[in-house]
Design an enzyme around this catalytic site. Sequence first.
Site, PDB file in Angstrom:
ATOM      1  N   ASP A 176      43.065   0.325 -59.380  1.00  0.00           N
ATOM      2  CA  ASP A 176      42.523  -0.968 -58.964  1.00  0.00           C
ATOM      3  C   ASP A 176      42.918  -1.369 -57.545  1.00  0.00           C
ATOM      4  O   ASP A 176      42.568  -2.447 -57.069  1.00  0.00           O
ATOM      5  CB  ASP A 176      42.931  -2.062 -59.962  1.00  0.00           C
ATOM      6  CG  ASP A 176      44.438  -2.163 -60.121  1.00  0.00           C
ATOM      7  OD1 ASP A 176      45.166  -1.569 -59.294  1.00  0.00           O
ATOM      8  OD2 ASP A 176      44.889  -2.839 -61.065  1.00  0.00           O
ATOM      9  N   ASP A 178      45.719  -2.295 -56.108  1.00  0.00           N
ATOM     10  CA  ASP A 178      46.683  -3.362 -55.803  1.00  0.00           C
ATOM     11  C   ASP A 178      48.056  -2.807 -55.418  1.00  0.00           C
ATOM     12  O   ASP A 178      49.045  -3.541 -55.349  1.00  0.00           O
ATOM     13  CB  ASP A 178      46.805  -4.348 -56.967  1.00  0.00           C
ATOM     14  CG  ASP A 178      47.231  -3.675 -58.258  1.00  0.00           C
ATOM     15  OD1 ASP A 178      47.668  -2.506 -58.218  1.00  0.00           O
ATOM     16  OD2 ASP A 178      47.105  -4.317 -59.324  1.00  0.00           O
ATOM     17  N   ASP A 198      45.991  -1.197 -64.807  1.00  0.00           N
ATOM     18  CA  ASP A 198      45.566  -0.563 -63.562  1.00  0.00           C
ATOM     19  C   ASP A 198      44.042  -0.592 -63.396  1.00  0.00           C
ATOM     20  O   ASP A 198      43.487   0.152 -62.603  1.00  0.00           O
ATOM     21  CB  ASP A 198      46.093   0.883 -63.515  1.00  0.00           C
ATOM     22  CG  ASP A 198      46.172   1.417 -62.082  1.00  0.00           C
ATOM     23  OD1 ASP A 198      46.276   0.599 -61.152  1.00  0.00           O
ATOM     24  OD2 ASP A 198      46.113   2.649 -61.904  1.00  0.00           O
ATOM     25  N   ASP A 213      48.257 -16.968 -68.874  1.00  0.00           N
ATOM     26  CA  ASP A 213      48.600 -15.722 -69.597  1.00  0.00           C
ATOM     27  C   ASP A 213      48.527 -15.870 -71.117  1.00  0.00           C
ATOM     28  O   ASP A 213      49.329 -15.290 -71.853  1.00  0.00           O
ATOM     29  CB  ASP A 213      49.992 -15.202 -69.185  1.00  0.00           C
ATOM     30  CG  ASP A 213      49.942 -14.446 -67.866  1.00  0.00           C
ATOM     31  OD1 ASP A 213      48.879 -14.449 -67.210  1.00  0.00           O
ATOM     32  OD2 ASP A 213      50.966 -13.852 -67.492  1.00  0.00           O
ATOM     33  N   ASN A 221      55.140  -9.654 -66.176  1.00  0.00           N
ATOM     34  CA  ASN A 221      56.553  -9.997 -66.383  1.00  0.00           C
ATOM     35  C   ASN A 221      56.929 -10.052 -67.860  1.00  0.00           C
ATOM     36  O   ASN A 221      58.041 -10.465 -68.206  1.00  0.00           O
ATOM     37  CB  ASN A 221      56.902 -11.313 -65.674  1.00  0.00           C
ATOM     38  CG  ASN A 221      56.202 -12.510 -66.291  1.00  0.00           C
ATOM     39  OD1 ASN A 221      55.421 -12.364 -67.244  1.00  0.00           O
ATOM     40  ND2 ASN A 221      56.460 -13.693 -65.762  1.00  0.00           N
ATOM     41  N   SER A 253      65.326   5.091 -44.537  1.00  0.00           N
ATOM     42  CA  SER A 253      65.947   5.866 -45.614  1.00  0.00           C
ATOM     43  C   SER A 253      67.151   5.159 -46.237  1.00  0.00           C
ATOM     44  O   SER A 253      67.521   5.454 -47.362  1.00  0.00           O
ATOM     45  CB  SER A 253      66.367   7.247 -45.099  1.00  0.00           C
ATOM     46  OG  SER A 253      67.192   7.115 -43.961  1.00  0.00           O
TER      47      SER A 253
HETATM   48 CA    CA Z   1      47.191  -0.752 -59.562  1.00  0.00          CA
HETATM   49 CA    CA Z   2      53.175 -13.182 -67.633  1.00  0.00          CA
END
Ligand code: CA
Ligand code: CA
Length: 575
Positions: A176, A178, A198, A213, A221, A253
């Site tokens: 996707d 992101d 994804d 949600d 989360n 690094s």
């Molecule tokens: Ca993604």
């Molecule tokens: Ca959530």
Amino acid sequence: MEDRLKMKFLLTLSFVLFCFAGPCHADVNGGSTCAACDVVLGLVEQTSAIHNESLVKALERICNYLPDDFQKSCKVFLEYIGPILITIVEDRDTPDVICSKLGLCTAETGPQCTLFPLKPGTKLHHYSQDPVLVQKTKHLDMPKVGVKICDFPGIKEICNWIDDIFSNHEPAVDLDGDKHSPYETLRGYSWRGKDCDDRLTGVHPGARTINDDINMDSNCNGVKGLDPTTQMPYEKVLCEGSEPRGIAVLGDSISAHFHLPREWFNATELSTAVFEGLPYIGENELDWPAFSYATGFMNATDTLRKVIHGPTDSVYLRMWERNRCNFRDYQNIAVNGARSGAMADTIEKSLYRNKTGDYPLIVYYALVGNDVCNGHPDTINHMTKPDEMKENALKTLAFLDSMLPMGSYVFLTGLADGRVLYNSLKDRIHPIGALRNDVTYAHFYDYFNCLEISPCTGWMNTNQTLRDLTTQRANELSAVLEKIANTSAGNYKNFKLWYNENPINKVIDEWTAQGKQAWELLEPVDGFHSNQLGNVQVARAIWQEMEQQWPEVLGKVNPNNDKIRAIFGDQGGYR
Ligand code: CA
Ligand code: CA
């Protein structure tokens, strides 16, 4: 994809070794090919001494320690080099002598660079200078002069594979777009919080919730759904008003946590067990972001525990502990060898944040050494100049202002003082010399400078004047960053801007004040980076500084943390 996921052979050992941790200069005196030859033959020769067997048998033993795919490549290499070694190696030959005979180590700029002490009376020469060897090797396919480590049978394809991984700093699996991935390595969730869907760009760590949600976990989360008794969305009850935020580091690094296992370079420790983690380690570019001071989130698995030592602590982990709604909101945008120029030109573009769709971000701009570190003999003239540093940093800040959500924070972190490296390591023995106590770091540093492949000629150097000049430039570049923070902070509308001192020198000062040794915090193989213990100390130091000077950056302590823990457990975990 399948091929890319197959890591083979010893990561061509030294070839990747140092050149990928820092910007590598063109090969001189055999360069990285010579280093690879000396290190590999050093391990082989020591293994043969330990087990009282021939070099070829010892190389075969080492091949057998490797995981399956790597083992096959190693044996292709063995098949090629075995007959050559049997023919040209004489009793007293040390690795440097053999690499010279093979033409892999040369002497263009003076005496040949040697890793191990030469036995008295030893002469270094190419096999073609010895009529007897010319005769004996007639039937063999001897390496051509100027051959590179990546030209060897069995190693060629690995090099292509490695190039692929090391040149791409975006997730290999990200449908996707992101920049968050459901896959672990190859810039996946080892580096940036795992994508829990994804297929949807709007669903990723740090996203503002969609419809509280109720139906899905849009910010990954682990908090979602309705409280069955009150019918209130859990995100609303437990996270709303907690001011969630994420943390990202734009670094090198040090922030990526470059770590080469000591066990791979110490003949007395070689075993099947220490190579088990090779695929994971290779696919993460020899970096350990999941264990780093900035974005670390896991303790070592049984496999990895054999080659990384100590617990994990990080700014991210503490942000999560402070507000469990911040779960998985980390991005490690650090690349081995990154300088301020490369950051402004390309690397920063792989940071992901949606200005309106995501929560604010705390960003550490932590380019702590490469602007003064390079492998050139004329190292000073290849360092970033103060006006260039200013231009690069301003470019990155403009970029951040164009993409960060309002209410974000940016820290410009000063450069480290690398003089501590030489001062604390010079007389100690490098792992490659562990068997006979015959290679000190001071010698090891000079060897790399001789080959012009040092990750930092300025600091990893027996020349004190040069070390001091390198620190002087580092201080000048830090001053540029401090000045930007003090004078330009008002220019940015989406973030507050501060300068913070590099934490590592403070950490080492505190550590040694307790009577402990600085080297205990440093990476034993490269003699350059902070090790796991050092990362833990740095995380603590940064956090304490933030608590004291910039508490608003950390946000509130979420009073619902215990409820979140009780209802959502590990919030879906990291894997
Ligand atoms: Ca993604
Ligand atoms: Ca959530």
